[in-house]
Design an enzyme around this catalytic site. Structure first.
Site, PDB file in Angstrom:
ATOM      1  N   LYS A  41       0.848  -1.201   0.000  1.00  0.00           N
ATOM      2  CA  LYS A  41       0.000   0.000   0.000  1.00  0.00           C
ATOM      3  C   LYS A  41       0.880   1.247   0.000  1.00  0.00           C
ATOM      4  CE  LYS A  41      -0.417   0.080   4.993  1.00  0.00           C
ATOM      5  NZ  LYS A  41      -1.286   0.431   6.099  1.00  0.00           N
ATOM      6  N   ARG A 139      -9.816   0.995  15.022  1.00  0.00           N
ATOM      7  CA  ARG A 139      -9.828   1.578  13.693  1.00  0.00           C
ATOM      8  C   ARG A 139     -10.931   0.831  12.956  1.00  0.00           C
ATOM      9  NH1 ARG A 139      -3.955   2.213  10.870  1.00  0.00           N
ATOM     10  NH2 ARG A 139      -4.381   0.097  10.233  1.00  0.00           N
ATOM     11  N   TYR A 277      14.267  30.981   2.589  1.00  0.00           N
ATOM     12  CA  TYR A 277      13.095  31.664   3.148  1.00  0.00           C
ATOM     13  C   TYR A 277      13.256  31.894   4.646  1.00  0.00           C
ATOM     14  CZ  TYR A 277      10.432  30.632  -1.112  1.00  0.00           C
ATOM     15  OH  TYR A 277       9.981  30.568  -2.387  1.00  0.00           O
ATOM     16  N   MET A 325       9.567  24.449  -1.232  1.00  0.00           N
ATOM     17  CA  MET A 325       8.668  23.526  -1.937  1.00  0.00           C
ATOM     18  C   MET A 325       9.438  22.647  -2.928  1.00  0.00           C
ATOM     19  SD  MET A 325       5.278  24.534  -4.116  1.00  0.00           S
ATOM     20  CE  MET A 325       4.390  25.261  -2.761  1.00  0.00           C
TER      21      MET A 325
HETATM   22  C1  LIG Z   1      -3.584  -3.781   8.195  1.00  0.00           C
HETATM   23  C2  LIG Z   1      -2.115  -3.726   8.070  1.00  0.00           C
HETATM   24  N1  LIG Z   1      -1.418  -4.859   7.990  1.00  0.00           N
HETATM   25  C3  LIG Z   1      -0.081  -4.876   7.877  1.00  0.00           C
HETATM   26  C4  LIG Z   1       0.647  -3.714   7.856  1.00  0.00           C
HETATM   27  C5  LIG Z   1       2.130  -3.806   7.737  1.00  0.00           C
HETATM   28  O1  LIG Z   1       2.772  -3.273   8.849  1.00  0.00           O
HETATM   29  P1  LIG Z   1       4.348  -3.174   8.870  1.00  0.00           P
HETATM   30  O2  LIG Z   1       4.714  -2.188   7.820  1.00  0.00           O
HETATM   31  O3  LIG Z   1       4.669  -2.674  10.238  1.00  0.00           O
HETATM   32  O4  LIG Z   1       4.870  -4.512   8.575  1.00  0.00           O
HETATM   33  C6  LIG Z   1      -0.035  -2.507   7.951  1.00  0.00           C
HETATM   34  C7  LIG Z   1       0.723  -1.275   7.966  1.00  0.00           C
HETATM   35  O5  LIG Z   1       0.325  -0.247   8.460  1.00  0.00           O
HETATM   36  C8  LIG Z   1      -1.450  -2.509   8.057  1.00  0.00           C
HETATM   37  O6  LIG Z   1      -2.141  -1.367   8.158  1.00  0.00           O
END
Ligand SMILES: Cc1ncc(COP(=O)(O)O)c(C=O)c1O
Length: 384
Positions: A41, A139, A277, A325
């Site tokens: 991700k 969450r 700046y 920037m």
């Molecule tokens: C749901 C979930 N699983 C796994 C991970 C992986 O975590 P890590 O990067 O600490 O291995 C994350 C990371 O935020 C996550 O949100």
């Protein structure tokens, strides 16, 4: 070898061998029978979604974990057929596309289940779902008390398959005291047992992230989700320390990412000149400056103003004045022979010197995750 792209102001180099090495380490930890999910991700934590996903699968990862529908669709458009789990929220109007693309979904809302039931009926295709159990992160998730009725709601819909049960640790990286994650693990295990007592077995159980994978084999179940560790970064100092305290040999992670830029101008200013700046830095000597075309838009945090270093010709050059920037300025007075378009390493190694994402994170008051995840996705990623 010189990988400098012809026109990019800065670029990210991804080390294939480092990634493979890290995958091998986690594979050794979890054994050959469990599945390994590469968490890709956030543009693969800033490393490049396409590049890392393909390399991770080649290197032995079994599943990919993304946050959004769009990331999942992008993987499919790259021709990736491996199991992809969307860890984040998919809007109701996106469910049809998700199922058409064979994305597995994490679910926790009855509205999602109801809409999915319609989608799979129309599509004539199953949806593989992973229920998120709320164990203490507060969450996404359903509570242990809601779990059984939520599972039943799903199972009574033809075409909806409960493939997985998942949860996520809230406080496993930031501490050397593991009471809270143990409690989370207990809630998870109890929920699994209660489902089993109700005649429901969920084939894929997963809760482990990098820190859990390093510290607690009892969290592995049959799928382990590894993000930060795959990129060769430690979740935190506390995780490293915890490995030591628990007499587990800390795995030797290899950082995968190097971020480099080309110098846009070299100039000399007199003693007493204000830099950037706000005039937050004033030279105390005649000073040679390297103007580096990277700023906070690129993901180099403004919090690094007057704090960090870059590496030029294997030497440290202090970042002086504010990070703007699109530009930052480094003091190269003590580095002879620096020329236009020479390389400056923002994260990575040069000669015997190294700047880590963790070091920048400490200076900016954040974590390595944020430092790498924020590197602008438009910057080229090159596999080396
Ligand atoms: C749901 C979930 N699983 C796994 C991970 C992986 O975590 P890590 O990067 O600490 O291995 C994350 C990371 O935020 C996550 O949100």
């Amino acid at each position: 070898m010189n990988h400098k792209p012809r026109t990019a102001l800065s670029w990210v180099e991804i080390s294939r061998s480092a990634l493979r090495h890290n995958i091998r380490l986690f594979r050794e930890l979890i054994g050959p029978r469990r599945k390994l999910m590469a968490v890709v991700k956030a543009n693969a934590y800033g490393h490049g979604l396409a590049e890392i996903s393909q390399l991770s699968l080649e290197g032995g990862a079994d599943w990919l974990g993304v946050n959004s529908l769009e990331e999942g669709l992008r993987l499919r458009s790259l021709g990736i057929g491996a199991p992809v789990l969307v860890l984040g929220y998919v809007p109701l109007d996106g469910l049809e596309e998700a199922i058409a693309a064979d994305l597995r979904l994490v679910v926790y809302n009855p509205e999602t289940v109801d809409r999915l039931a319609e989608v799979v009926r129309r599509a004539g295709k199953d949806a593989r779902l992973h229920i998120k159990l709320e164990t203490g992160t507060n969450r996404q998730g359903v509570t242990d008390r809601q779990l059984l009725s939520f599972v039943r709601r799903i199972r009574k819909r033809p075409g909806l398959v409960v493939e997985g049960l998942t949860s996520h640790f809230a406080n496993i990286e930031d501490t050397t005291n593991f009471e809270y994650p143990r409690r989370q693990l207990d809630i998870y295990k109890t929920a699994v047992a209660e489902l089993a007592a109700g005649g429901i077995s969920v084939p894929v159980k997963h809760m482990s992230c990098t820190a859990a994978a390093m510290l607690f084999p009892e969290t592995y179940f049959n799928l382990v989700r590894v993000g930060i560790g795959l990129y060769g970064l430690w979740p935190s100092k506390e995780t490293f320390l915890s490995c030591r305290l628990r007499k587990r040999r800390p795995p030797s992670l290899h950082p995968v990412l190097t971020w480099k830029a080309r110098i846009a101008q070299i100039k000399t200013v007199p003693k007493g000149a204000f830099i950037g700046y706000g005039g937050t830095y004033r030279t105390t000597r005649r000073t040679a400056l390297a103007i580096i075309p990277v700023g906070y838009y690129d993901g180099y945090g403004r919090g690094l103003s007057n704090a960090s270093h870059v590496l030029i010709k294997g030497r440290r050059a202090g970042v002086i004045g504010r990070v703007a920037m699109d530009f930052l300025t480094a003091d190269v007075t003590d580095i002879p022979g620096v020329g236009l378009e020479d390389e400056a390493v923002l994260i990575g190694r040069s000669g015997k010197e190294q700047i880590t994402a963790a070091a920048l994170a400490a200076l900016a008051g954040t974590i390595a995750y944020e430092v790498v995840a924020r590197i602008n996705p438009e910057i080229p990623r090159l596999v080396v």
